[in-house]
Design a protein around this motif. Structure first.
Motif, PDB file in Angstrom:
ATOM      1  N   MET A   1       0.828  -1.196   0.000  1.00  0.00           N
ATOM      2  CA  MET A   1       0.000   0.000   0.000  1.00  0.00           C
ATOM      3  C   MET A   1       0.873   1.261   0.000  1.00  0.00           C
ATOM      4  O   MET A   1       0.567   2.232  -0.656  1.00  0.00           O
ATOM      5  N   ARG A   2       1.963   1.223   0.745  1.00  0.00           N
ATOM      6  CA  ARG A   2       2.847   2.373   0.832  1.00  0.00           C
ATOM      7  C   ARG A   2       3.467   2.709  -0.526  1.00  0.00           C
ATOM      8  O   ARG A   2       3.629   3.876  -0.859  1.00  0.00           O
ATOM      9  N   ALA A   3       3.818   1.698  -1.308  1.00  0.00           N
ATOM     10  CA  ALA A   3       4.400   1.920  -2.630  1.00  0.00           C
ATOM     11  C   ALA A   3       3.404   2.617  -3.547  1.00  0.00           C
ATOM     12  O   ALA A   3       3.771   3.483  -4.341  1.00  0.00           O
ATOM     13  N   VAL A   4       2.126   2.261  -3.421  1.00  0.00           N
ATOM     14  CA  VAL A   4       1.079   2.901  -4.215  1.00  0.00           C
ATOM     15  C   VAL A   4       0.952   4.370  -3.823  1.00  0.00           C
ATOM     16  O   VAL A   4       0.847   5.242  -4.687  1.00  0.00           O
ATOM     17  N   ASP A   5       0.971   4.646  -2.532  1.00  0.00           N
ATOM     18  CA  ASP A   5       0.904   6.029  -2.059  1.00  0.00           C
ATOM     19  C   ASP A   5       2.084   6.845  -2.569  1.00  0.00           C
ATOM     20  O   ASP A   5       1.925   7.993  -2.974  1.00  0.00           O
ATOM     21  N   GLN A   6       3.272   6.239  -2.552  1.00  0.00           N
ATOM     22  CA  GLN A   6       4.458   6.941  -3.033  1.00  0.00           C
ATOM     23  C   GLN A   6       4.351   7.237  -4.524  1.00  0.00           C
ATOM     24  O   GLN A   6       4.701   8.324  -4.964  1.00  0.00           O
ATOM     25  N   ARG A   7       3.875   6.274  -5.297  1.00  0.00           N
ATOM     26  CA  ARG A   7       3.713   6.493  -6.745  1.00  0.00           C
ATOM     27  C   ARG A   7       2.669   7.561  -7.010  1.00  0.00           C
ATOM     28  O   ARG A   7       2.824   8.388  -7.906  1.00  0.00           O
ATOM     29  N   MET A   8       1.607   7.593  -6.212  1.00  0.00           N
ATOM     30  CA  MET A   8       0.565   8.598  -6.382  1.00  0.00           C
ATOM     31  C   MET A   8       1.110   9.989  -6.043  1.00  0.00           C
ATOM     32  O   MET A   8       0.840  10.951  -6.760  1.00  0.00           O
ATOM     33  N   GLN A   9       1.883  10.081  -4.980  1.00  0.00           N
ATOM     34  CA  GLN A   9       2.500  11.359  -4.627  1.00  0.00           C
ATOM     35  C   GLN A   9       3.444  11.829  -5.729  1.00  0.00           C
ATOM     36  O   GLN A   9       3.484  13.015  -6.061  1.00  0.00           O
ATOM     37  N   SER A  10       4.204  10.907  -6.285  1.00  0.00           N
ATOM     38  CA  SER A  10       5.132  11.260  -7.361  1.00  0.00           C
ATOM     39  C   SER A  10       4.377  11.737  -8.595  1.00  0.00           C
ATOM     40  O   SER A  10       4.773  12.721  -9.228  1.00  0.00           O
ATOM     41  N   LEU A  11       3.293  11.067  -8.942  1.00  0.00           N
ATOM     42  CA  LEU A  11       2.491  11.473 -10.090  1.00  0.00           C
ATOM     43  C   LEU A  11       1.876  12.847  -9.867  1.00  0.00           C
ATOM     44  O   LEU A  11       1.902  13.711 -10.752  1.00  0.00           O
ATOM     45  N   LEU A  12       1.347  13.074  -8.668  1.00  0.00           N
ATOM     46  CA  LEU A  12       0.770  14.391  -8.358  1.00  0.00           C
ATOM     47  C   LEU A  12       1.832  15.487  -8.402  1.00  0.00           C
ATOM     48  O   LEU A  12       1.589  16.575  -8.935  1.00  0.00           O
ATOM     49  N   ALA A  13       3.007  15.200  -7.876  1.00  0.00           N
ATOM     50  CA  ALA A  13       4.093  16.185  -7.909  1.00  0.00           C
ATOM     51  C   ALA A  13       4.476  16.496  -9.349  1.00  0.00           C
ATOM     52  O   ALA A  13       4.661  17.665  -9.711  1.00  0.00           O
ATOM     53  N   ALA A  14       4.566  15.472 -10.190  1.00  0.00           N
ATOM     54  CA  ALA A  14       4.913  15.676 -11.602  1.00  0.00           C
ATOM     55  C   ALA A  14       3.841  16.509 -12.303  1.00  0.00           C
ATOM     56  O   ALA A  14       4.158  17.412 -13.092  1.00  0.00           O
ATOM     57  N   CYS A  15       2.592  16.243 -12.017  1.00  0.00           N
ATOM     58  CA  CYS A  15       1.499  17.012 -12.627  1.00  0.00           C
ATOM     59  C   CYS A  15       1.528  18.467 -12.163  1.00  0.00           C
ATOM     60  O   CYS A  15       1.288  19.379 -12.959  1.00  0.00           O
ATOM     61  N   HIS A  16       1.824  18.688 -10.895  1.00  0.00           N
ATOM     62  CA  HIS A  16       1.927  20.057 -10.389  1.00  0.00           C
ATOM     63  C   HIS A  16       3.095  20.791 -11.051  1.00  0.00           C
ATOM     64  O   HIS A  16       2.975  21.963 -11.408  1.00  0.00           O
ATOM     65  N   LEU A  17       4.220  20.103 -11.215  1.00  0.00           N
ATOM     66  CA  LEU A  17       5.370  20.723 -11.877  1.00  0.00           C
ATOM     67  C   LEU A  17       5.034  21.074 -13.326  1.00  0.00           C
ATOM     68  O   LEU A  17       5.426  22.132 -13.829  1.00  0.00           O
ATOM     69  N   ALA A  18       4.286  20.197 -13.989  1.00  0.00           N
ATOM     70  CA  ALA A  18       3.851  20.481 -15.366  1.00  0.00           C
ATOM     71  C   ALA A  18       2.945  21.705 -15.381  1.00  0.00           C
ATOM     72  O   ALA A  18       3.043  22.558 -16.268  1.00  0.00           O
ATOM     73  N   LYS A  19       2.082  21.793 -14.392  1.00  0.00           N
ATOM     74  CA  LYS A  19       1.176  22.941 -14.292  1.00  0.00           C
ATOM     75  C   LYS A  19       1.952  24.251 -14.159  1.00  0.00           C
ATOM     76  O   LYS A  19       1.521  25.292 -14.644  1.00  0.00           O
ATOM     77  N   PHE A  20       3.117  24.190 -13.507  1.00  0.00           N
ATOM     78  CA  PHE A  20       3.943  25.380 -13.335  1.00  0.00           C
ATOM     79  C   PHE A  20       4.974  25.538 -14.449  1.00  0.00           C
ATOM     80  O   PHE A  20       5.919  26.306 -14.302  1.00  0.00           O
ATOM     81  N   GLY A  21       4.792  24.797 -15.535  1.00  0.00           N
ATOM     82  CA  GLY A  21       5.585  25.031 -16.740  1.00  0.00           C
ATOM     83  C   GLY A  21       6.822  24.189 -16.933  1.00  0.00           C
ATOM     84  O   GLY A  21       7.636  24.487 -17.799  1.00  0.00           O
ATOM     85  N   MET A  22       6.998  23.129 -16.166  1.00  0.00           N
ATOM     86  CA  MET A  22       8.179  22.296 -16.370  1.00  0.00           C
ATOM     87  C   MET A  22       8.050  21.552 -17.685  1.00  0.00           C
ATOM     88  O   MET A  22       6.996  21.003 -18.006  1.00  0.00           O
ATOM     89  N   ASN A  23       9.124  21.529 -18.444  1.00  0.00           N
ATOM     90  CA  ASN A  23       9.119  20.874 -19.749  1.00  0.00           C
ATOM     91  C   ASN A  23       8.899  19.372 -19.609  1.00  0.00           C
ATOM     92  O   ASN A  23       9.405  18.749 -18.674  1.00  0.00           O
ATOM     93  N   GLU A  24       8.194  18.820 -20.575  1.00  0.00           N
ATOM     94  CA  GLU A  24       7.873  17.403 -20.526  1.00  0.00           C
ATOM     95  C   GLU A  24       9.123  16.528 -20.555  1.00  0.00           C
ATOM     96  O   GLU A  24       9.192  15.526 -19.851  1.00  0.00           O
ATOM     97  N   ASN A  25      10.120  16.917 -21.343  1.00  0.00           N
ATOM     98  CA  ASN A  25      11.335  16.097 -21.401  1.00  0.00           C
ATOM     99  C   ASN A  25      12.056  16.071 -20.052  1.00  0.00           C
ATOM    100  O   ASN A  25      12.642  15.069 -19.668  1.00  0.00           O
ATOM    101  N   TYR A  31       9.902  11.476 -13.575  1.00  0.00           N
ATOM    102  CA  TYR A  31       8.760  10.569 -13.494  1.00  0.00           C
ATOM    103  C   TYR A  31       8.276  10.281 -14.915  1.00  0.00           C
ATOM    104  O   TYR A  31       7.437  11.007 -15.450  1.00  0.00           O
ATOM    105  N   PRO A  32       8.826   9.230 -15.538  1.00  0.00           N
ATOM    106  CA  PRO A  32       8.478   8.951 -16.938  1.00  0.00           C
ATOM    107  C   PRO A  32       7.029   8.503 -17.113  1.00  0.00           C
ATOM    108  O   PRO A  32       6.530   7.663 -16.377  1.00  0.00           O
ATOM    109  N   LEU A  33       6.372   9.121 -18.088  1.00  0.00           N
ATOM    110  CA  LEU A  33       5.024   8.733 -18.501  1.00  0.00           C
ATOM    111  C   LEU A  33       5.016   8.605 -20.022  1.00  0.00           C
ATOM    112  O   LEU A  33       5.949   9.042 -20.692  1.00  0.00           O
TER     113      LEU A  33
END
Length: 173
Positions: A1-25, A31-33
């Motif tokens: 369960m903890r690994a899932v929470d960590q992956r979810m936090q990482s995905l949310l952090a990546a999405c927030h960084l994208a929202k603030f203009g971080m380049n996809e590359n 966090y590769p998608l």
């Protein structure tokens, strides 16, 4: 369960960084998608900000105080990683960016710039200076700058105080 929470936090952090203009590359380094997944979150440069090119001019020009401030926050957030040797995660980068923006909301700092700052320190293009000759605090210095100079924050402060004094003298006449 903890690994899932960590992956979810990482995905949310990546999405927030994208929202603030971080380049996809760059996001894909942390966090590769699948290609194009960040496009739905990417907001581009914030209102009033220009799109920033990948260059080092801001690291040694008028905006050099940004890396000094960022470095001081970095060493506070990640004690034991003052030499930037350990990699940081996407959630670490998000916390680093949020801490900077919270302390200095008017600065022109982006997650892209933070990534490149860390990358340049690791490549030894930015030197870690133990203490400023003026304020005594640690700072970063571009490899092409002189070591006897005070940090960029002290330089900016000194310039601002000199300009303020000149205005006060002019007003007194």
């Amino acid at each position: 369960m903890r690994a899932v929470d960590q992956r979810m936090q990482s995905l949310l952090a990546a999405c927030h960084l994208a929202k603030f203009g971080m380049n996809e590359n760059l996001l894909n380094i942390y966090y590769p998608l699948d290609k194009g997944m960040y496009k739905q979150y990417y907001a581009g440069p914030a209102d009033g900000q220009k799109r920033q090119r990948v260059s080092e001019g801001w690291m040694r020009g008028k905006e050099a105080y940004l890396i000094v401030r960022a470095h001081r926050i970095f060493i506070h957030l990640f004690p034991g990683n003052e030499d930037y040797s350990r990699l940081i995660s996407v959630t670490d980068l998000w916390c680093f960016f949020q801490a900077y923006v919270t302390l200095y909301p008017q600065d022109n700092m982006t997650p892209n710039r933070m990534h490149y700052m860390i990358e340049k320190v690791r490549a030894r293009r930015l030197r870690i200076m133990k203490e400023c000759c003026s304020c005594g605090k640690p700072f970063l210095l571009h490899e092409e700058e002189f070591t006897w100079l005070p940090c960029a924050v002290c330089e900016i402060t000194k310039t601002a105080l000199t300009a303020q004094n000149a205005q006060q003298i002019k007003a007194a006449k």
